[in-house]
Design a protein around this motif. Structure first.
Motif, PDB file in Angstrom:
ATOM      1  N   ARG A  81       2.717   0.896  24.239  1.00 46.30           N
ATOM      2  CA  ARG A  81       2.713   2.339  24.011  1.00 46.30           C
ATOM      3  C   ARG A  81       1.591   3.009  24.796  1.00 46.30           C
ATOM      4  O   ARG A  81       1.802   4.038  25.442  1.00 46.30           O
ATOM      5  CB  ARG A  81       2.548   2.626  22.516  1.00 46.30           C
ATOM      6  CG  ARG A  81       2.711   4.094  22.141  1.00 46.30           C
ATOM      7  CD  ARG A  81       2.504   4.293  20.656  1.00 46.30           C
ATOM      8  NE  ARG A  81       2.777   5.651  20.227  1.00 46.30           N
ATOM      9  CZ  ARG A  81       2.584   6.102  18.998  1.00 46.30           C
ATOM     10  NH1 ARG A  81       2.108   5.281  18.060  1.00 46.30           N
ATOM     11  NH2 ARG A  81       2.856   7.362  18.685  1.00 46.30           N
ATOM     12  N   LEU A  82       0.387   2.405  24.778  1.00 46.05           N
ATOM     13  CA  LEU A  82      -0.736   2.977  25.523  1.00 46.05           C
ATOM     14  C   LEU A  82      -0.488   2.894  27.015  1.00 46.05           C
ATOM     15  O   LEU A  82      -0.784   3.833  27.765  1.00 46.05           O
ATOM     16  CB  LEU A  82      -2.027   2.252  25.145  1.00 46.05           C
ATOM     17  CG  LEU A  82      -3.316   2.800  25.760  1.00 46.05           C
ATOM     18  CD1 LEU A  82      -3.534   4.263  25.355  1.00 46.05           C
ATOM     19  CD2 LEU A  82      -4.521   1.971  25.337  1.00 46.05           C
ATOM     20  N   ASN A  83       0.090   1.783  27.457  1.00 52.62           N
ATOM     21  CA  ASN A  83       0.394   1.618  28.873  1.00 52.62           C
ATOM     22  C   ASN A  83       1.398   2.668  29.340  1.00 52.62           C
ATOM     23  O   ASN A  83       1.276   3.243  30.430  1.00 52.62           O
ATOM     24  CB  ASN A  83       0.957   0.214  29.117  1.00 52.62           C
ATOM     25  CG  ASN A  83       1.117  -0.086  30.599  1.00 52.62           C
ATOM     26  OD1 ASN A  83       0.275   0.266  31.419  1.00 52.62           O
ATOM     27  ND2 ASN A  83       2.210  -0.733  30.954  1.00 52.62           N
ATOM     28  N   LYS A  84       2.385   2.970  28.474  1.00 56.13           N
ATOM     29  CA  LYS A  84       3.384   3.987  28.832  1.00 56.13           C
ATOM     30  C   LYS A  84       2.752   5.372  28.879  1.00 56.13           C
ATOM     31  O   LYS A  84       3.131   6.211  29.702  1.00 56.13           O
ATOM     32  CB  LYS A  84       4.533   3.950  27.833  1.00 56.13           C
ATOM     33  CG  LYS A  84       5.694   4.847  28.247  1.00 56.13           C
ATOM     34  CD  LYS A  84       6.912   4.675  27.332  1.00 56.13           C
ATOM     35  CE  LYS A  84       8.068   5.544  27.792  1.00 56.13           C
ATOM     36  NZ  LYS A  84       9.256   5.381  26.929  1.00 56.13           N
ATOM     37  N   CYS A  85       1.786   5.598  28.006  1.00 57.66           N
ATOM     38  CA  CYS A  85       1.083   6.899  28.037  1.00 57.66           C
ATOM     39  C   CYS A  85       0.448   7.135  29.400  1.00 57.66           C
ATOM     40  O   CYS A  85       0.572   8.215  29.985  1.00 57.66           O
ATOM     41  CB  CYS A  85      -0.001   6.933  26.948  1.00 57.66           C
ATOM     42  SG  CYS A  85       0.629   7.062  25.257  1.00 57.66           S
TER      43      CYS A  85
END
Length: 382
Positions: A81-85
């Motif tokens: 999720r953080l990587n996609k952000c």
């Protein structure tokens, strides 16, 4: 020409109320706007704010970094999720530091409030259009001005000064002290106290006695979420109250209830064009209702479940309902006033169901009644 402009205004307001097609680029939920340079929902905005600078916490993915992030799965893998952000263009440089946030929500905001209070105060009479004088009387406009001033003095000002006793952020304290039940009770008390203060002042406007407060005190719990949305709209509150205490709130209320609270808060913030007077009138009307809290789930109800309500409070509520109706027609026109009012009431009734779920969770919690006793000792005396 006038009819065309009226139709365009009506169309614009209706679209603003019903059309919200922007989606979060992270999980696909309804977006609340552009946050940190990407369109995101409230949940992903809060997630990125909390974790973008957490270099001391290293998230790892169990499936080689290939998790699909959706509304249903966004909490399953923080790493993906953080990587996609970051991949979607969210910039951590746009996040203010915790120190800056704490300053903004305490000293800086208090200074700004006092600075603004020294300048000439605008009243609602300043916005009165001469052609509409027959809709709202001078007494009506004076009362609206008094309500606005009372809210600033007894709600906003007291909220800002309460930061010294109950800070919004306590990240400098050890982790264990941040997840104590007392912290949840303190935050609830913080947001309830300012409503109590405001409503006691409103009762004085109507020459009500101290005993009249006893009839409305339990109703005030249902107005906390609506008032939080008002504090956010007027930039007194910069984030949702549980953003920095999420682990504590999730451990007590569950992740599902917390997500529903955020959705309700988002609707209160965005389902209509902003007008500071309208929400304050709704707060008063709901507080003066014969019984809005607690909404306890029962198979059967008895007349004794609804205590008698003084006639003077009923008459006061009727007056505020009439005042609200006249003011919203003045602001939005009859057509959009009907839409606005129906949507607000529908949403409030849905919130009542959520309030009942929260009531059940707290009362059926497996802690031998510890949290219930804390609430009773700290809040029941307000």
């Amino acid at each position: 020409m006038a009819n065309d402009s009226s139709q365009r205004l009506k169309s614009t307001l209706t679209c603003a109320m019903f059309d919200s097609r922007a989606l979060c680029v992270i999980c696909g939920a309804s977006a609340i706007g552009r946050n940190f340079d990407a369109y995101t929902c409230l949940s992903c905005k809060a997630f990125f704010r909390r974790n973008a600078y957490n270099d001391h916490i290293r998230f790892t993915c169990r499936v080689a970094g290939s998790c699909e992030i959706t509304v249903l799965t966004r909490r399953h893998c923080s790493a993906c999720r953080l990587n996609k952000c970051f991949k979607q263009g969210m910039k951590k440089e746009l996040i203010r530091s915790l120190v800056a946030i704490k300053q903004a929500t305490s000293g800086m905001m208090i200074n700004r409030y006092y600075r603004e209070s020294q300048s000439p105060r605008m009243t609602t009479m300043d916005f009165l259009i001469s052609d509409n004088e027959s809709v709202l009387s001078s007494d009506d406009w004076n009362l609206l001005t008094n309500i606005q001033n009372a809210y600033n003095e007894y709600c906003i000002k007291q909220f800002l000064t309460s930061h010294e006793r109950i800070p919004l952020i306590i990240t400098t304290q050890p982790y264990r002290s941040r997840i104590k039940l007392q912290r949840l009770v303190d935050l609830t008390k913080k947001y309830l106290m300012i409503i109590v203060s405001f409503m006691k002042r409103i009762l004085e406007f109507n020459s009500c006695t101290g005993s009249d407060y006893e009839y409305i005190r339990n109703n005030l719990h249902t107005t906390i979420l609506i008032n939080i949305s008002e504090l956010i709209k007027c930039n007194v509150l910069k984030s949702i109250p549980w953003e920095y205490d999420r682990c504590l709130f999730e451990s007590v209320l569950t992740e599902n209830i917390l997500q529903q609270l955020e959705e309700h808060l988002h609707i209160y913030e965005t389902f209509s064009s902003y007008d500071s007077i309208i929400i304050k009138l709704y707060l008063i009307i709901l507080a003066f209702s014969s019984r809005t809290y607690p909404l306890v789930k029962k198979d059967n109800y008895h007349s004794t479940d609804f205590y008698p309500f003084p006639k003077r409070l009923v008459l006061a509520q009727n007056y505020y309902i009439t005042l609200l109706w006249k003011y919203v027609i003045y602001r939005l026109g009859t057509y959009n006033t009907i839409i606005y009012s129906v949507r607000f009431i529908q949403h409030f009734l849905r919130q009542q169901i959520l309030n009942a779920d929260i009531f059940d969770v707290i009362n059926n919690r497996d802690d031998h009644g510890q949290l219930v006793r804390l609430f009773q000792s700290e809040i029941n005396d307000l």
